[in-house]
Design a protein around this motif. Structure first.
Motif, mmCIF file in Angstrom:
data_model
loop_
_atom_site.group_PDB
_atom_site.id
_atom_site.type_symbol
_atom_site.label_atom_id
_atom_site.label_comp_id
_atom_site.label_asym_id
_atom_site.label_seq_id
_atom_site.Cartn_x
_atom_site.Cartn_y
_atom_site.Cartn_z
ATOM 1 N N ARG A 128 0.817 -1.207 0.000
ATOM 2 C CA ARG A 128 0.000 0.000 0.000
ATOM 3 C C ARG A 128 0.856 1.265 0.000
ATOM 4 N NH1 ARG A 128 -0.474 -2.173 5.114
ATOM 5 N NH2 ARG A 128 0.292 -0.839 6.825
ATOM 6 N N GLN A 129 2.086 1.147 0.441
ATOM 7 C CA GLN A 129 2.980 2.303 0.468
ATOM 8 C C GLN A 129 3.951 2.307 -0.717
ATOM 9 O OE1 GLN A 129 4.979 2.361 4.230
ATOM 10 N NE2 GLN A 129 3.092 2.738 5.423
ATOM 11 N N TYR A 130 4.415 1.093 -1.107
ATOM 12 C CA TYR A 130 5.526 1.070 -2.056
ATOM 13 C C TYR A 130 5.201 0.287 -3.348
ATOM 14 C CZ TYR A 130 7.827 2.398 2.291
ATOM 15 O OH TYR A 130 8.155 3.022 3.451
ATOM 16 N N SER A 131 3.898 0.070 -3.655
ATOM 17 C CA SER A 131 3.551 -0.670 -4.877
ATOM 18 C C SER A 131 4.000 0.075 -6.127
ATOM 19 C CB SER A 131 2.037 -0.920 -4.931
ATOM 20 O OG SER A 131 1.339 0.339 -4.921
ATOM 21 N N GLY A 132 4.137 1.370 -6.005
ATOM 22 C CA GLY A 132 4.548 2.166 -7.164
ATOM 23 C C GLY A 132 5.970 1.874 -7.594
ATOM 24 N N THR A 133 6.739 1.221 -6.783
ATOM 25 C CA THR A 133 8.136 0.939 -7.144
ATOM 26 C C THR A 133 8.266 -0.354 -7.927
ATOM 27 O OG1 THR A 133 8.548 -0.229 -5.058
ATOM 28 C CG2 THR A 133 8.945 2.145 -5.071
ATOM 29 N N VAL A 134 7.184 -1.168 -8.001
ATOM 30 C CA VAL A 134 7.251 -2.446 -8.702
ATOM 31 C C VAL A 134 7.490 -2.175 -10.183
ATOM 32 C CG1 VAL A 134 5.963 -4.533 -9.340
ATOM 33 C CG2 VAL A 134 5.800 -3.583 -7.016
ATOM 34 N N GLY A 135 8.398 -2.935 -10.773
ATOM 35 C CA GLY A 135 8.744 -2.795 -12.176
ATOM 36 C C GLY A 135 9.889 -1.835 -12.426
ATOM 37 N N THR A 136 10.318 -1.074 -11.373
ATOM 38 C CA THR A 136 11.431 -0.148 -11.582
ATOM 39 C C THR A 136 12.759 -0.869 -11.426
ATOM 40 O OG1 THR A 136 11.464 0.502 -9.264
ATOM 41 C CG2 THR A 136 10.034 1.780 -10.749
ATOM 42 N N THR A 137 13.764 -0.266 -12.023
ATOM 43 C CA THR A 137 15.112 -0.809 -11.962
ATOM 44 C C THR A 137 15.941 -0.009 -10.948
ATOM 45 O OG1 THR A 137 14.980 -1.508 -14.262
ATOM 46 C CG2 THR A 137 17.195 -1.312 -13.300
ATOM 47 N N ILE A 138 16.793 -0.706 -10.198
ATOM 48 C CA ILE A 138 17.648 0.009 -9.225
ATOM 49 C C ILE A 138 18.701 0.802 -9.975
ATOM 50 C CG2 ILE A 138 17.249 -1.671 -7.379
ATOM 51 C CD1 ILE A 138 19.917 -2.954 -8.009
ATOM 52 N N PRO A 139 19.132 1.940 -9.406
ATOM 53 C CA PRO A 139 20.129 2.775 -10.079
ATOM 54 C C PRO A 139 21.476 2.045 -10.227
ATOM 55 C CG PRO A 139 19.073 3.976 -8.287
ATOM 56 C CD PRO A 139 18.631 2.562 -8.158
ATOM 57 N N PRO A 140 22.342 2.537 -11.119
ATOM 58 C CA PRO A 140 23.638 1.861 -11.336
ATOM 59 C C PRO A 140 24.513 1.846 -10.068
ATOM 60 C CG PRO A 140 23.127 3.313 -13.161
ATOM 61 C CD PRO A 140 22.079 3.593 -12.122
ATOM 62 N N ASP A 141 24.355 2.853 -9.198
ATOM 63 C CA ASP A 141 25.206 2.904 -8.005
ATOM 64 C C ASP A 141 24.570 2.238 -6.796
ATOM 65 O OD1 ASP A 141 23.188 4.727 -7.786
ATOM 66 O OD2 ASP A 141 24.417 6.323 -6.884
ATOM 67 N N HIS A 142 23.488 1.575 -7.011
ATOM 68 C CA HIS A 142 22.808 0.911 -5.897
ATOM 69 C C HIS A 142 23.654 -0.265 -5.413
ATOM 70 C CE1 HIS A 142 19.720 -1.222 -3.603
ATOM 71 N NE2 HIS A 142 19.009 -0.067 -3.631
ATOM 72 N N PRO A 143 23.834 -0.462 -4.071
ATOM 73 C CA PRO A 143 24.639 -1.589 -3.559
ATOM 74 C C PRO A 143 24.068 -2.945 -3.911
ATOM 75 C CG PRO A 143 23.489 -0.462 -1.771
ATOM 76 C CD PRO A 143 23.299 0.385 -2.984
ATOM 77 N N GLY A 144 22.805 -2.979 -4.429
ATOM 78 C CA GLY A 144 22.249 -4.271 -4.832
ATOM 79 C C GLY A 144 23.020 -4.906 -5.951
ATOM 80 N N TRP A 145 23.573 -4.113 -6.844
ATOM 81 C CA TRP A 145 24.394 -4.658 -7.925
ATOM 82 C C TRP A 145 25.614 -5.403 -7.382
ATOM 83 C CZ3 TRP A 145 22.134 -5.147 -12.283
ATOM 84 C CH2 TRP A 145 21.209 -4.219 -12.711
ATOM 85 N N THR A 146 26.202 -4.884 -6.285
ATOM 86 C CA THR A 146 27.341 -5.580 -5.685
ATOM 87 C C THR A 146 26.924 -6.953 -5.189
ATOM 88 O OG1 THR A 146 28.267 -3.450 -5.015
ATOM 89 C CG2 THR A 146 29.134 -5.404 -3.924
ATOM 90 N N VAL A 147 25.713 -7.044 -4.593
ATOM 91 C CA VAL A 147 25.219 -8.331 -4.115
ATOM 92 C C VAL A 147 24.970 -9.271 -5.280
ATOM 93 C CG1 VAL A 147 23.331 -9.457 -2.852
ATOM 94 C CG2 VAL A 147 24.236 -7.257 -2.061
ATOM 95 N N LEU A 148 24.389 -8.733 -6.375
ATOM 96 C CA LEU A 148 24.114 -9.582 -7.534
ATOM 97 C C LEU A 148 25.398 -10.100 -8.177
ATOM 98 C CD1 LEU A 148 21.217 -7.524 -9.168
ATOM 99 C CD2 LEU A 148 21.036 -9.678 -7.918
ATOM 100 N N ASP A 149 26.427 -9.224 -8.179
ATOM 101 C CA ASP A 149 27.675 -9.624 -8.822
ATOM 102 C C ASP A 149 28.501 -10.566 -7.947
ATOM 103 O OD1 ASP A 149 27.027 -8.075 -11.001
ATOM 104 O OD2 ASP A 149 28.131 -6.304 -10.258
ATOM 105 N N SER A 150 28.517 -10.320 -6.618
ATOM 106 C CA SER A 150 29.401 -11.112 -5.751
ATOM 107 C C SER A 150 28.717 -12.319 -5.141
ATOM 108 C CB SER A 150 29.940 -10.218 -4.618
ATOM 109 O OG SER A 150 28.861 -9.776 -3.793
ATOM 110 N N GLY A 151 27.411 -12.272 -5.071
ATOM 111 C CA GLY A 151 26.692 -13.348 -4.397
ATOM 112 C C GLY A 151 26.857 -13.315 -2.891
ATOM 113 N N GLU A 152 27.310 -12.190 -2.318
ATOM 114 C CA GLU A 152 27.495 -12.049 -0.871
ATOM 115 C C GLU A 152 26.439 -11.105 -0.310
ATOM 116 O OE1 GLU A 152 29.651 -13.694 0.881
ATOM 117 O OE2 GLU A 152 30.719 -14.622 -0.793
ATOM 118 N N LYS A 153 25.972 -11.425 0.892
ATOM 119 C CA LYS A 153 24.989 -10.554 1.531
ATOM 120 C C LYS A 153 25.679 -9.240 1.926
ATOM 121 C CE LYS A 153 25.688 -12.286 6.247
ATOM 122 N NZ LYS A 153 25.036 -12.864 7.430
ATOM 123 N N ALA A 154 24.860 -8.192 2.131
ATOM 124 C CA ALA A 154 25.396 -6.876 2.471
ATOM 125 C C ALA A 154 24.396 -6.141 3.338
ATOM 126 C CB ALA A 154 25.693 -6.078 1.211
#
Length: 616
Positions: A128-154
């Motif tokens: 109800r608060q954050y449904s508007g974010t569904v379908g968006t892509t995280i920015p290039p500097d988002h730390p999520g990319w580091t997790v996706l690339d390294s496979g390590e939690k952060a």
């Protein structure tokens, strides 16, 4: 180096202030450091707790995902969506109920899935608060990319999709490949509120501890200051009254007061003993400070000078004596030069009389060996000098009596002989008798003439003609002449290299000749006369004349230098008296040691440098 003096200048001047400042540092610094460490560790502990909670939520979401995103994409028909938007919609519809359930169970927490293949957020709860974010892509500097690339939690803190958050990201790994990641985050404001509440608690406890410590320090320092001020006031009173005792406060400060009282009693006993000694001794004692002002005067000095201590304390030392009196002050000389004097004879012109005293002076020093003044001890010799003068007068009269008796005795014998011869010849007309006794009368007259000559030489000695004399050469010359008139063997033991002596050579010849004649007369037939010389420390020449003759009886040793005393039948008793006079004129000394039947030893000591005697 300049910082230390500056810090010392900033310190309070009182003990209480310094104690309070030190206590402030001792109490506040540890408590502040402890509070800071507690706050720091508490904040880290809070973050660890939050991180473990959020990672726990991500693991729950990972377990709910099952085999991955693909089974959820197939749906009930088993056919994949036609495009990316449809795929995102199908995953969102399938996973949103669970993410909302997890989010509602943990208020303030946001959770969701991110698909690497779709490169999009597929769900974000609460929806109800954050449904508007569904379908968006995280920015290039988002730390999520580091997790996706390294496979390590952060665990990251910072601004992200929903704002400033604490974000735990968990990689979704299936068949060894990272297909996305799951996150669980919490707004940093909530974390900061909890941390601030903990900070306030730590700050309150620290401030309370510091205030309590300062309050206790203030109370203790006030009590300590009161006790110390009491001791300071007592010590100030002890400066003038050593009988005053400090009242010991409780604790260690009281022990200090007890020890101070003991030291004061010991000092009082020592001062009393010193005062008793100064009051009881017969010699005068005067002490002055470094400026020569009188600081102490004992009763004997008061009696000598005619002043009381109350009248002259603080006055110059010269005020004790006549204003026009001039004398060499040993005390002031010691104060000026530091040279001590022992038993110096002086005449002190006091207000009542001139005192003949023996003066001993020395410096006064404090416990740090600093000069604080000088002290003089005055030994009154006035009465002793008067008695000595009377004794010397009596001795001179006695000596004069002995001299007159000796002269009378020596003159009477020749006169008696002459009178007898003249009476006998007066009644004789025989020229033969006159020829027979005339030589006897002439010899008696010659004896009288010789006696008169010796008396004149003894009574009116000529002034010595002082010049450098080599005593060894003089002894060799005299012993050679005297040795021919006796059977005694003269043995010379003369020190080589003996310095020259400033003396009257002819007078010293008479001394040595008289001593050799006395030694030969003491030897019956054959014997040995030993004459030795020596150099005593470069100050005196020593001449020893020793024989192995009859010796002198102990009762006669003190009389050998008296005029007209002689143990020989034909002696006048003026030889050794003349020797003693000559040695005195040279500022020397003569001593006699003798053992009856073993011999006599006469020792002369003559200074190398002649100086006028004190009596001249």
């Amino acid at each position: 180096m300049r910082l230390l003096p500056w810090l010392r200048g900033c310190l309070p001047s009182t003990l209480r202030g310094r104690l309070f400042l030190i206590s402030l540092a001792v109490v506040s610094v540890p408590i502040s450091v402890a509070g800071y460490l507690l706050e720091h560790e508490g904040r880290h502990a809070l973050l660890r707790e939050k991180g473990e909670k959020l990672f726990g939520l991500t693991r729950i979401l990972d377990a709910h995902l099952g085999a991955g995103f693909d089974p959820w994409l197939a749906g009930a028909e088993g056919a994949p969506p036609a495009n990316r938007e449809a795929a995102i919609g199908r995953l969102s519809a399938a996973l949103t109920p669970f993410t909302d359930l997890v989010a509602e169970a943990n208020p303030g927490v946001g959770v969701g899935y991110y698909s690497k293949a779709l490169n999009a957020i597929v769900t974000y709860g609460p929806s109800r608060q954050y449904s508007g974010t569904v379908g968006t892509t995280i920015p290039p500097d988002h730390p999520g990319w580091t997790v996706l690339d390294s496979g390590e939690k952060a665990l990251e803190t910072g601004p992200q999709v929903r704002g400033l958050i604490l974000n735990a990201m968990w990689p979704v790994t299936r068949d060894g490949a990272v297909i996305g990641y799951i996150w669980a985050n919490e707004l940093s404001d909530d974390v900061e509120r909890q941390a601030a509440a903990m900070d306030r608690a730590v700050l309150a406890v620290s401030a309370g501890g510091i205030l309590l410590g300062l309050l206790l320090t203030l109370v203790m320092s006030r009590r300590l200051d009161r006790d110390i001020q009491g001791i300071i006031r007592g010590l100030a009173r002890m400066r003038t009254d050593l009988r005053h005792a400090l009242r010991p406060p409780p604790g260690e400060v009281g022990e200090i007061a007890v020890e101070v009282n003991g030291m004061a009693r010991a000092l009082l006993d020592a001062r009393t003993l010193t005062e008793n000694i100064l009051h009881s001794i017969a010699d005068g004692v005067v002490a002055v400070d470094r400026e020569g002002r009188v600081t102490a005067l004992n009763p004997a000095a008061e009696q000598m000078t005619g002043w009381t201590a109350a009248e002259v304390l603080g006055q110059p030392y010269g005020a004790l004596f006549k204003p026009d009196g001039r004398f060499a002050s040993a005390l002031l000389d010691t104060l000026e030069t530091g040279q001590e004097h022992i038993g110096v004879p002086l005449d002190l012109p006091t207000t009542r009389q001139t005192l003949h005293v023996a003066v001993s002076s020395s410096l006064l020093r404090d416990s740090r060996d600093q000069t604080i003044g000088a002290v003089v001890v005055l030994k009154d010799l006035t009465e002793q000098r008067r008695l000595r003068t009377q004794i010397m007068r009596a001795d001179r009269l006695a000596a004069l009596g002995e001299l007159v008796a000796g002269i009378a005795h020596e003159v009477r014998n020749p006169l008696t002989s002459i009178r007898g011869f003249m009476q006998f010849l007066g009644s004789s007309d025989d020229v033969t008798e006159w020829q027979r006794y005339a030589p006897l009368i002439v010899r008696q007259v010659d004896s009288l003439n010789r006696l008169v000559t010796e008396l004149l030489e003894f009574g009116r000695p000529r002034p010595p003609s002082i010049r450098p004399v080599q005593i060894n050469d003089l002894i060799r010359e005299v012993s050679l002449l005297a040795g021919r008139k006796s059977n005694a063997q003269v043995v010379l033991e003369l020190a080589p290299g003996l310095p020259l002596v400033e003396a009257d050579g002819e007078a010293l010849k008479q001394v040595v000749l008289n001593l050799i004649i006395n030694a030969t007369q003491a030897i019956a037939e054959t014997g040995t006369i030993r004459i030795a010389t020596d150099d005593e420390d470069g100050r005196e020449a020593v001449v020893v004349v020793a024989d192995d003759g009859a010796g002198i009886e102990p009762e006669n040793l003190d009389k050998v230098f008296d005029p007209f005393f002689s143990t020989k039948l034909n002696g006048t008793g003026l030889g050794l008296a003349m020797v003693h006079r000559i040695v005195d004129a040279h500022n020397g000394t003569i001593t006699v040691a003798s053992t009856p039947g073993a011999g006599t030893t006469v020792t002369l000591r003559l200074p190398f440098v002649h100086s006028l005697s004190e009596s001249s």
